[in-house]
Every structure is written in structure tokens, then in C-alpha cells.
Design a protein around this motif. Structure first.
Motif, short mmCIF file in Angstrom:
data_model
loop_
_atom_site.label_atom_id
_atom_site.label_comp_id
_atom_site.label_asym_id
_atom_site.label_seq_id
_atom_site.Cartn_x
_atom_site.Cartn_y
_atom_site.Cartn_z
N UNK A 2 175.66 32.61 17.23
CA UNK A 2 174.70 31.88 16.42
C UNK A 2 175.38 30.79 15.59
N UNK A 3 176.60 31.06 15.16
CA UNK A 3 177.31 30.03 14.39
C UNK A 3 177.63 28.83 15.28
N UNK A 46 171.41 27.66 8.23
CA UNK A 46 170.82 28.81 8.92
C UNK A 46 170.38 28.40 10.31
N UNK A 47 170.33 29.40 11.19
CA UNK A 47 169.86 29.16 12.55
C UNK A 47 169.12 30.40 13.02
N UNK A 48 167.92 30.18 13.57
CA UNK A 48 167.14 31.28 14.14
C UNK A 48 167.01 31.07 15.64
N UNK A 102 164.52 36.44 17.54
CA UNK A 102 164.40 37.25 16.33
C UNK A 102 165.69 37.31 15.52
N UNK A 103 166.75 36.69 16.01
CA UNK A 103 168.02 36.76 15.31
C UNK A 103 168.21 35.53 14.42
N UNK A 104 168.68 35.78 13.21
CA UNK A 104 168.84 34.70 12.24
C UNK A 104 170.17 34.83 11.52
N UNK A 142 175.24 36.09 6.49
CA UNK A 142 174.28 37.16 6.72
C UNK A 142 173.73 37.02 8.13
N UNK A 143 173.54 38.11 8.79
CA UNK A 143 172.94 38.14 10.12
C UNK A 143 171.82 39.17 10.11
#
Length: 461
Positions: free
Chosen positions: A446-447, A401-403, A406-408, A421-422
Motif C-alpha cells: 500500500x505504501x 493515506x491510500x485505500x 477494504x485496506x487502508x 497505521x494499517x
């Protein structure tokens, strides 16, 4: 140091400078003229909503709740792993557990590695936290602190990983991940309950014994020792086996080890709360409370019958329920009482804060991955966006996971199958709406950040 080590550290330095301005590996001026004492109480598998001040509908936790009235309550604090060993590694090193290698999953009962790297290390007798990678306790000890840990270790069974070789002067507790609360054994043939380096045979409920040892330490320092101290109260509760203070019989077996009811769990929570009350009372009676940083937190989210409400899911996942934890900090005269912080924080930040409060330089070659979160709230700074990464491995299962702000992004791999999941935690904090297919641009960005983070935290052994 080979090239594979140098590059991750250079990348980390870039991330440090670019995304965390003001974070430097030396004391920030937070330290008082008299170094503060430090008491860190870590619950085991405690859910976010297992104490009243975080929304528990049924637990009576007046002593833990008192900390929220007398200090800072963090509502956006994370463990950097959804299991015990990596979370504790992060706290004691101030760094992502990935940097150590082999500790991305809880060490199995009896010194068992649970994924390929950990299995290989266990076969070589190297599964644990090497003393040269420890940061917090050795740095405090070198600055004159008297350090003690009572309770759970779970950072290696081999003698080479013993806490007395990692900056602690006193240890009474158990080496593994869980023990029966009255007989103090685990489901292996190893002697795991030790005083110092020797097995010890005692009568009593484990929570009470950890408290007894901790109170004794505080009293001895109140009477005879002018040195500041770091006391790590590493509770077993409320981790399974689910035994309350009145549940001596029947003794849990392999078949019943993880069975429990909410009522029994509540008894464990209330015993834990009583322990916090005894520690606070002892500090006050000894005149130590005014110059002591007191922190209460959990190492990750709960499994049933614990409650992580309102967050999604449980321990061993990277949804919020697996990694969002309660964290309460009292520091009289320094932190304003009765305040709530929504700043995104981690238990690695607590490590950095302790070192800065003590006026201790970070050891050379061991950059920290957190920020001084106590200095941040002390000066009432506005919330800042954070970038945080997670990876948890067990068998052929990998959660990542990466935050970013506010996006995870969450990615779950098992064998050849992958799920993504996003979430926008600002608008959807309970992670109900998966945006992965709707926002492919954000998902892909994010990936990439996640992969960059993985490269930057490559193991250095």
C-alpha cells in the motif's frame, strides 16, 4: 507541457483504464432529454453523525432526513481532504486537489499559505484555484446552464480567483474560510463579504442570508428563465465561530473564535436544516423539483463539538472521522427513493455525475478522477472496489493515506518522526486495530501504491 506534467497524466490514464472500466471523459447516457437543474448544498465542517438520519442522537434535522427517504443515502462517501480548501477544489475540478498545487491545506485567514508550496504561491499572489483549472461550473455554463454560488468560497482572496471568473454568473458570499455569523467579518482586515465583486453590508444571520439569496435565485429562474441552472449553496454552518441564530452577542473574538458548546452547535444545525427545507419548498412551489438533482453533503468531518460517530477522530486527520461524510441525493424519477448505497464514493464522483447528467463533455486536457456515481446507483450495480489517495499538509506535518478495496494505510509525518497505521475496514471500520506491524507485506504494498498515486497527481503549475 513539460515531461513532469506528461508522465503523471499518462500514469493517471493507466490507472483509469486498469481500475475503472467504463469511465470515459464524455457523457454516459445518463442525461435526460431535458437537462436537469442541479442544487448542491455543502455544509462546512459537518460531522457524519450531526444529522439524524446518520445517527445524530440529539439534532432535529427533518428536512435533511427527508432526502434520505426520497433519494439515496450514501454511507461510504469520502471527502478527498480533511479541510475546506482542498475539498472544494476537488468538487469544482472533479480532480484531486494535489493536481492544482498549493491547495492541500485550507488557505489561512487573510490569504496565508500554511505549508511551503502554499507560502511560496501566496508570496507571488498565486494562492488560489486558477480559473483555467476549474471544470464543473465552466463546463455547465458553456452548455447553457445558469450558475450561481452563495456563501463560502475559500478558493483564493486575489481578484484573479473570483468565482465570477470560474463559470459562475452570480456570487454573494465570503472569500475566506470563516466569518462571524452576524457581523460577516473574519479575523483579518480584508473585505471578504461580497456581492459580485463589491463589498456588501447586510443585516442578518449568515445561514439565513445564504438561504435568502438561494431562494431568490430559484424564484427568478422559476419565473423568468428557461435555462437549466446549477445552484451551489455553500453554507458557513456549522464551521466556527460557533454562533446560533440567537447568539448575536457577545461578538466572538480571537480568543473565543473556536469555542463552542454542543447546544449552540445544535442550534446551528437546526438552522441549516431549516435552510434545506426552504430550498425544497421553493423548488416544489416553482414546479422545479421534478427535474432537479438535489445533493446535500459535507466538505469533510467535524471538529468538536461536532460528531463523527462511529468513525475515529476528527477534521484535519485522515482517519475516517476526518474524511467520511454524509451525502444524500434526490433525483425524482431517476434514482429510486429510500435506498442506501454502501458503494465507496467521493465528492469528485458527484462532479462527474453532474456533468454526465447534463450531457456535458469533459473539457479537453482535464481528465476527471472520479466516476459517475449516480449512474452507478441508478442502474443498481454491485459495489466495486476503489483505489483512493489522500494527502494533507500543514507546516512540517504531512498526513498521507491510500485505500485499496477494504485496506487502508495512513502515514503521518511530522519533522523526522513517522507513524503508520494499517486497517482492514471490512472487519474494522472504526479503525481500532493497527495491522501495520502484523502485515508488513500489505503495508509495504500500500505504501508503494501511495507513492505511485502521489507521482500521478503531481501539480501541473
Amino acid at each position: 507541457m513539460d515531461i513532469h506534467t506528461i508522465r503523471p497524466l499518462r500514469f493517471f490514464h493507466f490507472i483509469l483504464v486498469a481500475f475503472a472500466p467504463g469511465l470515459m471523459p464524455h457523457a454516459s447516457g445518463t442525461a435526460a432529454e431535458t437537462p436537469p437543474n442541479i442544487v448542491f448544498v455543502l455544509a462546512d465542517d459537518l460531522g457524519y453523525a450531526d444529522v439524524r438520519c446518520y445517527g445524530a442522537p440529539d439534532a432535529r434535522t427533518p428536512n435533511i432526513d427527508r432526502l434520505s427517504h426520497e433519494g439515496i443515502k450514501f454511507t461510504n462517501c469520502y471527502a478527498v481532504a480533511p479541510q475546506c480548501t482542498p475539498s472544494r477544489t476537488a468538487f469544482l475540478t472533479g480532480r484531486y486537489p494535489q493536481r492544482v498545487g498549493g491547495l492541500e491545506c485550507a488557505i489561512g485567514t487573510g490569504n496565508v499559505g500554511r505549508y511551503d508550496d502554499a507560502i511560496e504561491l501566496a508570496q507571488r499572489g498565486e494562492l488560489g484555484l486558477p480559473p483555467e483549472m476549474a471544470v464543473l461550473a465552466p463546463a455547465l455554463n458553456s452548455a447553457g446552464y445558469s450558475n450561481a454560488i452563495f456563501g463560502k468560497w475559500h478558493l483564493g482572496y486575489e481578484p484573479k480567483f473570483h468565482p465570477l471568473d470560474q463559470g459562475f454568473e452570480e456570487f454573494t458570499g465570503f472569500l475566506g474560510g470563516n466569518v462571524a455569523y452576524f457581523r460577516h467579518h473574519e479575523l483579518s482586515d480584508l473585505d471578504v463579504y461580497l456581492r459580485g465583486r463589491q463589498p456588501v453590508d447586510r443585516e442578518g444571520y449568515m445561514t439565513d442570508l445564504i438561504t435568502e439569496d438561494s431562494v431568490d435565485f430559484l424564484n427568478r429562474h422559476g419565473d423568468n428563465d428557461d435555462r437549466p441552472f446549477f445552484l451551489f449553496v455553500s453554507h458557513a454552518a456549522p464551521h466556527f465561530p460557533f454562533q446560533g441564530p440567537k447568539d448575536r452577542d457577545p461578538e466572538p473574538t480571537a480568543e473565543t473564535w473556536t469555542e463552542g458548546t454542543r447546544d449552540g452547535y445544535l442550534a446551528m444545525l437546526e438552522s441549516l436544516d431549516d435552510s434545506v427545507g426552504q430550498l425544497l419548498k421553493t423548488l416544489e412551489e416553482n414546479g422545479q423539483a421534478g427535474n432537479t438533482i438535489f445533493v446535500f453533503a459535507s466538505d469533510h468531518g467535524a471538529m468538536p463539538p461536532g460528531l463523527n460517530t462511529p468513525w475515529r477522530d476528527y477534521k484535519s486527520t485522515l482517519f475516517e472521522g476526518g474524511i467520511r461524510v454524509p451525502c444524500l441525493v434526490r433525483w425524482p424519477g431517476v434514482l429510486e427513493a429510500g435506498k442506501v448505497s454502501t458503494q465507496v464514493a467521493t465528492l469528485m464522483d458527484v462532479t462527474h455525475s453532474f456533468l454526465n447528467a447534463a450531457g456535458v463533455d469533459v473539457p479537453d486536457g482535464k481528465p476527471l478522477d472520479g466516476i459517475d456515481i449516480l449512474d452507478h446507483v441508478r442502474h443498481r450495480r454491485s459495489d466495486i472496489p476503489r483505489q483512493l489517495g489522500w494527502r494533507y499538509r500543514r507546516g512540517d506535518l504531512t498526513w498521507r493515506a491510500f485505500r485499496d478495496g477494504n485496506h487502508k494505510l495512513i502515514v503521518r509525518h511530522e519533522g523526522d518522526e513517522a507513524e503508520r497505521w494499517l486497517f482492514d475496514l471490512g472487519n474494522d471500520p472504526t479503525e481500532t486495530t493497527n495491522l501495520a506491524s502484523r502485515r508488513p507485506d500489505l503495508r509495504d504494498r500500500l505504501e508503494k501504491q501511495l507513492k505511485d498515486w502521489e507521482r500521478s497527481t503531481a501539480p501541473i503549475r
